[in-house]
Motif scaffolding. Structure first.
Motif, PDB file in Angstrom:
ATOM      1  N   LEU A   1     -43.669 -21.303  13.364  1.00  0.00           N
ATOM      2  CA  LEU A   1     -44.837 -20.901  12.591  1.00  0.00           C
ATOM      3  C   LEU A   1     -44.606 -21.230  11.122  1.00  0.00           C
ATOM      4  N   THR A   2     -45.596 -21.881  10.509  1.00  0.00           N
ATOM      5  CA  THR A   2     -45.530 -22.223   9.092  1.00  0.00           C
ATOM      6  C   THR A   2     -46.744 -21.644   8.364  1.00  0.00           C
ATOM      7  N   LEU A   3     -46.485 -20.917   7.297  1.00  0.00           N
ATOM      8  CA  LEU A   3     -47.527 -20.424   6.399  1.00  0.00           C
ATOM      9  C   LEU A   3     -47.357 -21.132   5.068  1.00  0.00           C
TER      10      LEU A   3
ATOM     11  N   TYR B   1     -49.180 -22.713   1.106  1.00  0.00           N
ATOM     12  CA  TYR B   1     -50.187 -22.736   0.047  1.00  0.00           C
ATOM     13  C   TYR B   1     -50.086 -24.107  -0.621  1.00  0.00           C
ATOM     14  N   ARG B   2     -51.154 -24.894  -0.554  1.00  0.00           N
ATOM     15  CA  ARG B   2     -51.128 -26.270  -1.040  1.00  0.00           C
ATOM     16  C   ARG B   2     -52.140 -26.468  -2.156  1.00  0.00           C
ATOM     17  N   GLN B   3     -51.653 -27.087  -3.216  1.00  0.00           N
ATOM     18  CA  GLN B   3     -52.476 -27.451  -4.351  1.00  0.00           C
ATOM     19  C   GLN B   3     -52.202 -28.924  -4.699  1.00  0.00           C
ATOM     20  N   PRO B   4     -53.068 -29.555  -5.469  1.00  0.00           N
ATOM     21  CA  PRO B   4     -52.839 -30.977  -5.776  1.00  0.00           C
ATOM     22  C   PRO B   4     -51.493 -31.253  -6.431  1.00  0.00           C
ATOM     23  N   ARG B   5     -50.961 -30.309  -7.207  1.00  0.00           N
ATOM     24  CA  ARG B   5     -49.707 -30.567  -7.936  1.00  0.00           C
ATOM     25  C   ARG B   5     -48.482 -29.957  -7.281  1.00  0.00           C
ATOM     26  N   PHE B   6     -48.641 -29.013  -6.333  1.00  0.00           N
ATOM     27  CA  PHE B   6     -47.459 -28.401  -5.732  1.00  0.00           C
ATOM     28  C   PHE B   6     -47.796 -27.836  -4.357  1.00  0.00           C
ATOM     29  N   ASP B   7     -46.740 -27.621  -3.545  1.00  0.00           N
ATOM     30  CA  ASP B   7     -46.837 -27.008  -2.218  1.00  0.00           C
ATOM     31  C   ASP B   7     -45.806 -25.894  -2.120  1.00  0.00           C
ATOM     32  N   LEU B   8     -46.178 -24.827  -1.456  1.00  0.00           N
ATOM     33  CA  LEU B   8     -45.261 -23.732  -1.165  1.00  0.00           C
ATOM     34  C   LEU B   8     -45.413 -23.381   0.307  1.00  0.00           C
ATOM     35  N   ALA B   9     -44.280 -23.344   1.044  1.00  0.00           N
ATOM     36  CA  ALA B   9     -44.343 -23.100   2.487  1.00  0.00           C
ATOM     37  C   ALA B   9     -43.236 -22.141   2.901  1.00  0.00           C
ATOM     38  N   PHE B  10     -43.560 -21.302   3.864  1.00  0.00           N
ATOM     39  CA  PHE B  10     -42.588 -20.405   4.498  1.00  0.00           C
ATOM     40  C   PHE B  10     -42.649 -20.647   5.999  1.00  0.00           C
ATOM     41  N   ARG B  11     -41.502 -20.922   6.616  1.00  0.00           N
ATOM     42  CA  ARG B  11     -41.473 -21.331   8.016  1.00  0.00           C
ATOM     43  C   ARG B  11     -40.528 -20.440   8.823  1.00  0.00           C
ATOM     44  N   ILE B  12     -40.995 -20.014  10.004  1.00  0.00           N
ATOM     45  CA  ILE B  12     -40.155 -19.310  10.969  1.00  0.00           C
ATOM     46  C   ILE B  12     -39.882 -20.277  12.117  1.00  0.00           C
ATOM     47  N   VAL B  13     -38.623 -20.659  12.279  1.00  0.00           N
ATOM     48  CA  VAL B  13     -38.222 -21.590  13.325  1.00  0.00           C
ATOM     49  C   VAL B  13     -37.724 -20.804  14.534  1.00  0.00           C
ATOM     50  N   ASN B  14     -38.200 -21.183  15.723  1.00  0.00           N
ATOM     51  CA  ASN B  14     -37.797 -20.525  16.964  1.00  0.00           C
ATOM     52  C   ASN B  14     -38.135 -19.033  16.907  1.00  0.00           C
ATOM     53  N   ILE B  15     -39.421 -18.762  16.877  1.00  0.00           N
ATOM     54  CA  ILE B  15     -39.910 -17.396  16.688  1.00  0.00           C
ATOM     55  C   ILE B  15     -39.327 -16.430  17.717  1.00  0.00           C
ATOM     56  N   THR B  16     -39.271 -16.846  18.984  1.00  0.00           N
ATOM     57  CA  THR B  16     -38.810 -15.951  20.057  1.00  0.00           C
ATOM     58  C   THR B  16     -37.308 -16.009  20.280  1.00  0.00           C
ATOM     59  N   ASP B  17     -36.586 -16.738  19.426  1.00  0.00           N
ATOM     60  CA  ASP B  17     -35.118 -16.824  19.484  1.00  0.00           C
ATOM     61  C   ASP B  17     -34.628 -17.295  20.854  1.00  0.00           C
ATOM     62  N   GLN B  18     -35.214 -18.389  21.352  1.00  0.00           N
ATOM     63  CA  GLN B  18     -34.813 -18.948  22.638  1.00  0.00           C
ATOM     64  C   GLN B  18     -33.474 -19.677  22.529  1.00  0.00           C
ATOM     65  N   HIS B  19     -32.734 -19.715  23.632  1.00  0.00           N
ATOM     66  CA  HIS B  19     -31.477 -20.459  23.706  1.00  0.00           C
ATOM     67  C   HIS B  19     -31.769 -21.818  24.335  1.00  0.00           C
ATOM     68  N   ASN B  20     -31.805 -22.841  23.505  1.00  0.00           N
ATOM     69  CA  ASN B  20     -32.095 -24.201  23.952  1.00  0.00           C
ATOM     70  C   ASN B  20     -30.916 -25.114  23.673  1.00  0.00           C
ATOM     71  N   PHE B  21     -30.795 -26.191  24.486  1.00  0.00           N
ATOM     72  CA  PHE B  21     -29.645 -27.075  24.383  1.00  0.00           C
ATOM     73  C   PHE B  21     -30.071 -28.529  24.503  1.00  0.00           C
ATOM     74  N   LEU B  22     -29.269 -29.396  23.890  1.00  0.00           N
ATOM     75  CA  LEU B  22     -29.375 -30.839  24.049  1.00  0.00           C
ATOM     76  C   LEU B  22     -28.024 -31.373  24.484  1.00  0.00           C
ATOM     77  N   ASN B  23     -28.028 -32.545  25.150  1.00  0.00           N
ATOM     78  CA  ASN B  23     -26.769 -33.212  25.448  1.00  0.00           C
ATOM     79  C   ASN B  23     -26.159 -33.714  24.145  1.00  0.00           C
ATOM     80  N   ALA B  24     -24.908 -33.353  23.888  1.00  0.00           N
ATOM     81  CA  ALA B  24     -24.247 -33.778  22.662  1.00  0.00           C
ATOM     82  C   ALA B  24     -23.674 -35.179  22.793  1.00  0.00           C
ATOM     83  N   LEU B  25     -23.254 -35.585  23.997  1.00  0.00           N
ATOM     84  CA  LEU B  25     -22.683 -36.909  24.236  1.00  0.00           C
ATOM     85  C   LEU B  25     -23.342 -37.502  25.462  1.00  0.00           C
ATOM     86  N   THR B  26     -23.701 -38.780  25.401  1.00  0.00           N
ATOM     87  CA  THR B  26     -24.309 -39.448  26.541  1.00  0.00           C
ATOM     88  C   THR B  26     -23.321 -39.499  27.695  1.00  0.00           C
ATOM     89  N   GLY B  27     -23.721 -38.972  28.839  1.00  0.00           N
ATOM     90  CA  GLY B  27     -22.867 -39.015  30.017  1.00  0.00           C
ATOM     91  C   GLY B  27     -21.799 -37.945  30.053  1.00  0.00           C
TER      92      GLY B  27
END
Length: 320
Positions: free
Chosen positions: A270-272, A274-300
């Motif tokens: 979720l990102t909230l 405030y944008r203006q022509p000269r500046f932007d201000l944003a607050f972001r919550i990453v992984n709102i539900t705190d899920q445990h997700n994974f990627l393969n770190a090495l191929t194979g």
């Protein structure tokens, strides 16, 4: 030999031609020819017999052709063919590593990628609703190993996208992907092709030397079959707004033997702002539900990389 010092010189010629037949059809043709000269030597040796060195010249051609036709003013059908050869030494960048016989690995200089793709694009509600669908088959050489083996990956995929923006304040999008990725032929190697099996007899960490798993067709580890991502963004005329982005991936296995399976995962951000022509201000919550997700770190390999837990980010940008 593990130590190396070398250089790569590369020259390329590229041309692209676009031919249009009114507003009904068009052809795009492109050709690229790359010439590479490379040299490698061993700067660290104990006796003259270990003073290995090698050099070579390589020509890498690439070409692509695309054709499109517009049966209606808001619909486009297209087809693309692309074949390219590139430098693929693996590791973490395009620097030289030793190949079989303590010399340059010629296979690393002719890594082939071949793509067949066709699709349709439809501006269903002009300026407001856009839909596209694509099907493709791609063949791609993987990095050759030090024994001269090289695996080829075949990926069959279907992608669909939806973009909806009924007015200047609201926009949204949805993407769906289905992938079927296999090694058309591979000689198992790496850290543990059989996977970690706690049976007191299955060998791992031997790069397949002791058990000798046979070469053949295997699924590509670390590639989920299905993935979906979407977003919805709304902003007020005064500059305040918010965006909700969500993604989902189906389960995937971590190695050739498919002995370890990572379940499907999802995440919402979720990102909230405030944008203006000269500046932007944003607050972001990453992984709102705190899920445990994974990627393969090495191929194979069975090494998993956890994605970020719930976190909070703030961003401020100024335009001069």
């Amino acid at each position: 030999v593990y130590t190396s010092s070398g250089h790569i010189n590369q020259w390329s010629f590229f041309t692209q031609q676009n031919i249009r037949f009114g507003d009904i059809a068009g052809i795009n043709l492109g050709v690229n020819v790359t010439r590479i000269s490379a040299a490698i030597r061993n700067p660290v040796f104990l006796n003259p017999r270990q003073q290995y060195r090698d050099k070579g010249n390589f020509t890498l051609p690439s070409y692509q052709a695309s054709f499109y036709v517009k049966p209606t003013a808001t619909t486009t059908l297209y087809a693309t063919y692309d074949r390219s050869e590139a430098l693929n030494t693996g590791v973490f960048g395009n620097f030289l590593v030793w190949g079989p016989g303590n010399g340059l690995n010629a296979q690393a200089f002719h890594s082939v990628s071949e793509l067949y793709e066709g699709g349709a694009k439809w501006d269903a509600i002009p300026g407001k609703l856009f839909v596209s669908a694509t099907g493709f088959v791609q063949y791609r050489d993987t990095t050759p190993d030090t024994n001269g083996n090289i695996a080829r990956v075949r990926i069959r995929g279907i992608e669909a996208a939806l973009r909806f923006q009924p007015n200047a304040n609201f926009s949204s999008g949805l993407n769906l992907t289905r992938l079927n990725a296999v090694n058309t032929y591979i000689v198992p190697g790496g850290f543990s092709p059989f996977g970690f099996v706690p049976d007191n007899k299955t060998v791992f960490g031997d790069s397949n030397r002791l058990i000798g798993r046979p070469g053949g067709r295997y699924g590509v580890p670390g590639v989920p079959k299905y993935s979906v991502n979407g977003f919805a963004d709304y902003h007020f005329d005064n500059g305040f707004g918010g965006e909700l982005a969500v993604w989902y991936t189906s389960k995937f296995f971590t190695n050739l033997s498919q002995s370890v399976v990572v379940p499907g995962g999802y995440q919402a951000n979720l990102t909230l702002y405030y944008r203006q022509p000269r500046f932007d201000l944003a607050f972001r919550i990453v992984n709102i539900t705190d899920q445990h997700n994974f990627l393969n770190a090495l191929t194979g390999g069975e090494f998993l990389q956890p994605l970020a837990p719930r976190s909070f980010q703030a961003q401020f940008a100024v335009r001069f």
